[in-house]
Structures are given as C-alpha cells and as structure tokens.
Scaffold this active site. Sequence first.
Site, PDB file in Angstrom:
ATOM      1  CG  ASN A 183      41.167 -22.041  29.530  1.00  0.00           C
ATOM      2  OD1 ASN A 183      41.656 -21.245  28.723  1.00  0.00           O
ATOM      3  ND2 ASN A 183      40.493 -21.615  30.598  1.00  0.00           N
ATOM      4  CG  ASP A 252      42.260 -23.823  39.686  1.00  0.00           C
ATOM      5  OD1 ASP A 252      42.995 -23.536  38.729  1.00  0.00           O
ATOM      6  OD2 ASP A 252      41.570 -22.978  40.290  1.00  0.00           O
TER       7      ASP A 252
END
Length: 312
Positions: A183, A252
């Site tokens: 990220n 996730d």
Amino acid sequence: MKKVLVFGSMNMDLCVSCAEAPQAGETVQGHDFFTNPGGKGGNQATAAARLGAPTVMLGCVGQDAFGAELLQTLTASGVDCSQVVRGVQPTGVAVITRTGAENRIAVSGGANLELTGQQAARLVVENAPDGGFFLAQNECGSAAVQAALCTAKQQGLYTLLNPAPARELSQDVFDSTDLLVVNETECAFYTGVCPETPLACGGAFARLHASGCRSVVITLGEKGSLYSGAEGTFFQPCVPAPQTVDTTGAGDTFIGALAAELLRGGTVRQAMVFAAQAAALTVARVGAQQAIPTRAEVQRYLTGHREKSTTL
C-alpha cells in the site's frame, strides 16, 4: 490440484466503536463491541477461499478458545486448517478502535510469532501444491516469513508477498518474490517514495524492480491500484462501493481475491479488476473476515459496475 498456500497470522479482533479516538490518558465511551476473526493471514486465506480458490492455511494459534474459534471460522469459509499448529503461546489478538469508517489497531502477536524458520519451511515443503500459489505477509516472525517464502519459491510455487506491516526485508526475500503487493505506506517505507502521482509511482516501481521484485502492485485505497511487471504498467480504478462502513478488511480482501483469480488462470489485469470488485463489497460491511464476500456475491452485485483499466 493447484491451491493457494497461505502462511500468515491469525488474530481475534476485539472491536469497539466510538465517536472520537481517545487521546493519551483519556477514556472515552464506546459502543457496539464485538469480536471477529482476523489477522492478515487469516483474512487473506478467507478471501481466497470464498472467492473460489482451494486454500490451505499455515501458521500457529494458541490452545485457547480464541484459537479454536479462529480455526472453526476459517474452516467454515472453506479454508483447510489441518496444518495449522496449536502452540504454547496465547492466540494473537488485535484491539481495534473504530471511529466512523476509520480505525486504529494495536496487535499482540502471541502464537503468530512462535514458529521458527525451520518449522515454517517444513510446513511449506510438506504442503506445497503442484503449480500452486504461495501467499505471505509480515505479521509472523521475520525468520519464519523469510524461510517460508524462500522455500515456496524453491518448491516451484508462484509467490506473492504483502509485506505488512512494513519492516526490513532480506535480499533473499525480494529475490524470491514473484509479485509484491504494497500500500502507500509500505511503498514509502521500501522506496522512500510516496506514490501520490503517476510520476512518483513510476519511481517507486523502478526502485522495487531494482530490488529484485519482478512484478509489483501498489494499492492506493479509494484511489485504485497500479501494476508494473511482465504485463506492462497500468492503473486499475476503484470500484464503487454500495456504502463505506468499515475499511478493516479491504486490503486483505483485495490480495486474497488477486491470488484466487490468478490461480484460476486470469491475467494480472483481470485479477486486479476482480480484486477491486471484491474489496468494494467488503467496505460496505463491518468487520474483517465476516465482511468478505463470496464469488457469487461479487458477481451479483457488480453487474453494471465494471470499470475498465487504463494504461498509464
């Protein structure tokens, strides 16, 4: 049979909502407390299984009620938990304070940190599927993650690494990673570049490729995601969500969906579209694993919401 082999953390999330996050030394009134199975490894395994991939979980939980519940929930989602070790340490927990759609999280690793590198490598060798995929994160011990990932590569598996939380990685780890998924925060940690613009993303990709990563995905939350690797360089927009309630499991879900679609034979571009669709449904629900949709739910909801990727 091709499978997704997940080595990673399993935590029980202890969640409470409040109007504002408490400051140092402050107590605030909370509400809507609930427990929810989580941990990046467990979340990504759940996503892969619910979204169509035969999935095997590797890791360690305690011999306590939380550990038993985590295994029961994963199994109910279709994850094979027969190889999960029951350790001597307590099961990992995450304490999550939710304020609106944002959250603050404190994690106690517990049994997630118990396995040695040798134990992790042995688990991979004993369960490596022919032509399968291996997926790992950074919530287990560094030696165990490194040994599991490098062993998976040696066993001929396609390896995906989500280095979260960010910490120093050995060159062996970079060399053994087929697809790195980071990220914005993790990207900045590993490259020194915050991926806020296409130019900055290009610089980050260059540094990660130079580190040894063959393919890289940078996720940008609600702004979408980018890929650089053998299939070129492209941007995948975020898919509209029905509503934004809780972002806890979105990342996730994206990664588990990515693995599931790649296992089905999809290209990275196709997998990123599907992963964006799955993440959009996840943020519309509260919790981590309980918020992850099934493949059928994704396909039903997103008829008419399909976004096309554009080339940078």
